[in-house]
Motif scaffolding. Structure first.
Motif, PDB file in Angstrom:
ATOM      1  N   LEU A  61      33.342  29.665  19.541  1.00  0.00           N
ATOM      2  CA  LEU A  61      31.985  29.779  20.092  1.00  0.00           C
ATOM      3  C   LEU A  61      31.369  28.403  20.321  1.00  0.00           C
ATOM      4  CD1 LEU A  61      30.379  32.771  18.142  1.00  0.00           C
ATOM      5  CD2 LEU A  61      30.947  32.641  20.575  1.00  0.00           C
ATOM      6  N   GLY A  62      31.590  27.480  19.390  1.00  0.00           N
ATOM      7  CA  GLY A  62      31.025  26.146  19.544  1.00  0.00           C
ATOM      8  C   GLY A  62      31.574  25.424  20.764  1.00  0.00           C
ATOM      9  N   VAL A  63      32.900  25.398  20.876  1.00  0.00           N
ATOM     10  CA  VAL A  63      33.537  24.718  22.008  1.00  0.00           C
ATOM     11  C   VAL A  63      33.189  25.414  23.323  1.00  0.00           C
ATOM     12  CG1 VAL A  63      35.758  24.146  23.071  1.00  0.00           C
ATOM     13  CG2 VAL A  63      35.416  23.821  20.603  1.00  0.00           C
ATOM     14  N   GLY A  64      33.230  26.748  23.334  1.00  0.00           N
ATOM     15  CA  GLY A  64      32.930  27.481  24.549  1.00  0.00           C
ATOM     16  C   GLY A  64      31.493  27.295  25.010  1.00  0.00           C
ATOM     17  N   THR A  65      30.560  27.323  24.070  1.00  0.00           N
ATOM     18  CA  THR A  65      29.143  27.186  24.419  1.00  0.00           C
ATOM     19  C   THR A  65      28.824  25.787  24.926  1.00  0.00           C
ATOM     20  OG1 THR A  65      28.523  28.846  22.765  1.00  0.00           O
ATOM     21  CG2 THR A  65      26.794  27.385  23.560  1.00  0.00           C
ATOM     22  N   ILE A  66      29.269  24.773  24.198  1.00  0.00           N
ATOM     23  CA  ILE A  66      29.017  23.396  24.617  1.00  0.00           C
ATOM     24  C   ILE A  66      29.706  23.104  25.946  1.00  0.00           C
ATOM     25  CG2 ILE A  66      29.391  20.970  24.030  1.00  0.00           C
ATOM     26  CD1 ILE A  66      29.134  21.796  21.075  1.00  0.00           C
ATOM     27  N   GLY A  67      30.950  23.538  26.065  1.00  0.00           N
ATOM     28  CA  GLY A  67      31.680  23.315  27.318  1.00  0.00           C
ATOM     29  C   GLY A  67      31.037  24.018  28.495  1.00  0.00           C
ATOM     30  N   SER A  68      30.515  25.223  28.261  1.00  0.00           N
ATOM     31  CA  SER A  68      29.859  25.972  29.322  1.00  0.00           C
ATOM     32  C   SER A  68      28.607  25.252  29.819  1.00  0.00           C
ATOM     33  CB  SER A  68      29.495  27.369  28.813  1.00  0.00           C
ATOM     34  OG  SER A  68      28.732  28.074  29.770  1.00  0.00           O
ATOM     35  N   ILE A  69      27.810  24.743  28.890  1.00  0.00           N
ATOM     36  CA  ILE A  69      26.597  24.016  29.270  1.00  0.00           C
ATOM     37  C   ILE A  69      26.953  22.743  30.034  1.00  0.00           C
ATOM     38  CG2 ILE A  69      24.597  22.774  28.378  1.00  0.00           C
ATOM     39  CD1 ILE A  69      24.595  24.756  26.027  1.00  0.00           C
ATOM     40  N   PHE A  70      27.949  22.022  29.564  1.00  0.00           N
ATOM     41  CA  PHE A  70      28.358  20.776  30.222  1.00  0.00           C
ATOM     42  C   PHE A  70      28.851  21.046  31.644  1.00  0.00           C
ATOM     43  CE2 PHE A  70      31.723  17.768  31.354  1.00  0.00           C
ATOM     44  CZ  PHE A  70      31.032  16.562  31.263  1.00  0.00           C
ATOM     45  N   VAL A  71      29.732  22.030  31.803  1.00  0.00           N
ATOM     46  CA  VAL A  71      30.278  22.333  33.127  1.00  0.00           C
ATOM     47  C   VAL A  71      29.187  22.822  34.067  1.00  0.00           C
ATOM     48  CG1 VAL A  71      31.828  23.889  34.389  1.00  0.00           C
ATOM     49  CG2 VAL A  71      32.603  22.790  32.281  1.00  0.00           C
ATOM     50  N   GLY A  72      28.285  23.669  33.544  1.00  0.00           N
ATOM     51  CA  GLY A  72      27.216  24.192  34.375  1.00  0.00           C
ATOM     52  C   GLY A  72      26.314  23.111  34.928  1.00  0.00           C
ATOM     53  N   ARG A  73      26.158  22.001  34.186  1.00  0.00           N
ATOM     54  CA  ARG A  73      25.312  20.900  34.660  1.00  0.00           C
ATOM     55  C   ARG A  73      26.097  19.888  35.490  1.00  0.00           C
ATOM     56  NH1 ARG A  73      21.592  19.677  29.249  1.00  0.00           N
ATOM     57  NH2 ARG A  73      20.531  21.699  29.236  1.00  0.00           N
ATOM     58  N   ALA A  74      27.389  19.801  35.246  1.00  0.00           N
ATOM     59  CA  ALA A  74      28.200  18.814  35.964  1.00  0.00           C
ATOM     60  C   ALA A  74      28.615  19.305  37.350  1.00  0.00           C
ATOM     61  CB  ALA A  74      29.441  18.458  35.147  1.00  0.00           C
ATOM     62  N   VAL A  75      28.807  20.603  37.488  1.00  0.00           N
ATOM     63  CA  VAL A  75      29.247  21.183  38.762  1.00  0.00           C
ATOM     64  C   VAL A  75      28.101  22.001  39.334  1.00  0.00           C
ATOM     65  CG1 VAL A  75      30.975  22.603  39.927  1.00  0.00           C
ATOM     66  CG2 VAL A  75      31.604  21.295  37.875  1.00  0.00           C
ATOM     67  N   PHE A  78      27.442  27.604  43.206  1.00  0.00           N
ATOM     68  CA  PHE A  78      28.125  28.802  42.752  1.00  0.00           C
ATOM     69  C   PHE A  78      29.344  28.481  41.902  1.00  0.00           C
ATOM     70  CE2 PHE A  78      31.490  31.938  43.894  1.00  0.00           C
ATOM     71  CZ  PHE A  78      31.009  32.986  43.133  1.00  0.00           C
ATOM     72  N   ALA A  79      30.092  27.448  42.295  1.00  0.00           N
ATOM     73  CA  ALA A  79      31.304  27.071  41.553  1.00  0.00           C
ATOM     74  C   ALA A  79      30.971  26.683  40.129  1.00  0.00           C
ATOM     75  CB  ALA A  79      32.014  25.929  42.265  1.00  0.00           C
ATOM     76  N   GLY A  80      29.856  25.981  39.947  1.00  0.00           N
ATOM     77  CA  GLY A  80      29.470  25.571  38.599  1.00  0.00           C
ATOM     78  C   GLY A  80      29.131  26.750  37.716  1.00  0.00           C
ATOM     79  N   VAL A  81      28.452  27.749  38.283  1.00  0.00           N
ATOM     80  CA  VAL A  81      28.101  28.941  37.504  1.00  0.00           C
ATOM     81  C   VAL A  81      29.358  29.688  37.091  1.00  0.00           C
ATOM     82  CG1 VAL A  81      26.839  31.118  37.527  1.00  0.00           C
ATOM     83  CG2 VAL A  81      25.881  29.117  38.687  1.00  0.00           C
ATOM     84  N   ILE A  82      30.285  29.832  38.030  1.00  0.00           N
ATOM     85  CA  ILE A  82      31.539  30.536  37.724  1.00  0.00           C
ATOM     86  C   ILE A  82      32.327  29.795  36.654  1.00  0.00           C
ATOM     87  CG2 ILE A  82      33.782  31.241  38.645  1.00  0.00           C
ATOM     88  CD1 ILE A  82      31.567  33.005  39.556  1.00  0.00           C
ATOM     89  N   LEU A  83      32.476  28.483  36.813  1.00  0.00           N
ATOM     90  CA  LEU A  83      33.243  27.704  35.841  1.00  0.00           C
ATOM     91  C   LEU A  83      32.594  27.741  34.462  1.00  0.00           C
ATOM     92  CD1 LEU A  83      34.283  24.570  37.950  1.00  0.00           C
ATOM     93  CD2 LEU A  83      35.765  26.407  37.109  1.00  0.00           C
ATOM     94  N   ALA A  84      31.266  27.707  34.434  1.00  0.00           N
ATOM     95  CA  ALA A  84      30.573  27.763  33.145  1.00  0.00           C
ATOM     96  C   ALA A  84      30.862  29.080  32.439  1.00  0.00           C
ATOM     97  CB  ALA A  84      29.071  27.587  33.362  1.00  0.00           C
ATOM     98  N   ASP A  85      30.848  30.170  33.186  1.00  0.00           N
ATOM     99  CA  ASP A  85      31.165  31.476  32.591  1.00  0.00           C
ATOM    100  C   ASP A  85      32.604  31.522  32.091  1.00  0.00           C
ATOM    101  OD1 ASP A  85      28.654  32.480  32.985  1.00  0.00           O
ATOM    102  OD2 ASP A  85      29.142  33.590  34.803  1.00  0.00           O
TER     103      ASP A  85
END
Length: 268
Positions: A61-75, A78-85
């Motif tokens: 959960l920690g890695v997934g949550t932090i990674g999701s937030i990072f990807v969502g802001r970096a990309v 639509f692609a960023g939302v998908i990758l974050a999920d």
């Protein structure tokens, strides 16, 4: 005439209705039928769903949550939302995979026709309660709507607003929150009522926290609605021993929300 010695009384063997031998074990037909037994009765199939597994849950959960937030802001887009999920789901699925490689708790993945009725009933009731809570928290009570771009739904709408909340999220989240966490906490707490309550509370707290971090919560009404969904899904797993019941409740709840938003968009 001499008296003949009396014949010895026949030795009575333990009947089908007695205890099994000198050890006093219950007879076979006193035990729960194999098809009805679940991990709730203390099955060894869940013995490795323990504290160490909850550690894997925390890491995932920690890695997934932090990674999701990072990807969502970096990309962006639509692609960023998908990758974050996808990153978040991968973090949730990692401890699920670890759990099921250790063993499959008896009955957890079993499916019954009654599960569909539980899912529809609880899912719809929870959606109605969510509407009441939203109004109580200050919402206008109007139907929700989807944003429109040039008179059309935005790109990726089908995946983000239909496939993700109705198909993917209920399966991934329920396997983790209402499967792994509920079973592990229940067994660690030595079962019983206290174990059931602790499992429901821990599962619900994690469920609400992850949604608050990744999706955001606007007011107390949303918090209460999420808590009710999480507690209901965890509760039906504790009552039935089956995780697909929780998946169904979650899917119906989300599907009802999508239907309301589509209606609001069409009428608005």
């Amino acid at each position: 005439m001499t008296d003949e010695p009396a014949a010895p009384a026949p030795t009575r063997r333990p009947s089908a209705g007695s205890r099994d031998g000198a050890r006093g074990r219950p007879r076979a037909d006193d035990r729960p039928a194999l098809g009805s037994r679940t991990w709730l009765e203390g099955s060894r199939t869940a013995r490795r769903w323990n504290v160490e597994l909850l550690g894997w849950v925390a890491i995932g959960l920690g890695v997934g949550t932090i990674g999701s937030i990072f990807v969502g802001r970096a990309v962006v887009g639509f692609a960023g939302v998908i990758l974050a999920d996808v990153v978040l789901w991968a973090g949730m699925l990692a401890p699920v995979v670890v759990a099921f490689t250790r063993g499959v708790p008896r009955g957890l993945l079993r499916i019954r026709a009654l599960d569909l009725l539980w899912a529809v009933g609880f899912g719809l009731v929870l959606r109605v309660v969510q509407g009441w809570l939203a109004v109580a928290a200050g919402d206008s009570g109007a139907l929700p709507t989807y944003p429109m771009i040039n008179g059309a739904l935005p790109d990726g709408w089908l995946f983000l607003s239909v496939i993700s909340p109705i198909v993917v999220a209920p399966v991934v989240e329920s396997l983790l929150f209402h499967g792994v966490i509920v079973v592990a906490v229940y067994r660690i707490a030595r079962r019983g009522l206290e174990g059931a309550l602790l499992a429901i509370v821990c599962s619900t707290a994690a469920f609400v926290a992850v949604h608050a971090i990744t999706v955001g919560i606007a007011d107390w009404g949303q918090t209460a609605a999420l808590a009710l969904v999480g507690a209901t899904c965890a509760g039906v797993v504790v009552l039935t021993g089956r995780v697909w019941t929780a998946v169904g409740v979650h899917a119906v709840y989300n599907a009802a929300g999508v239907a309301l938003a589509l209606a609001g968009t069409a009428l608005g």
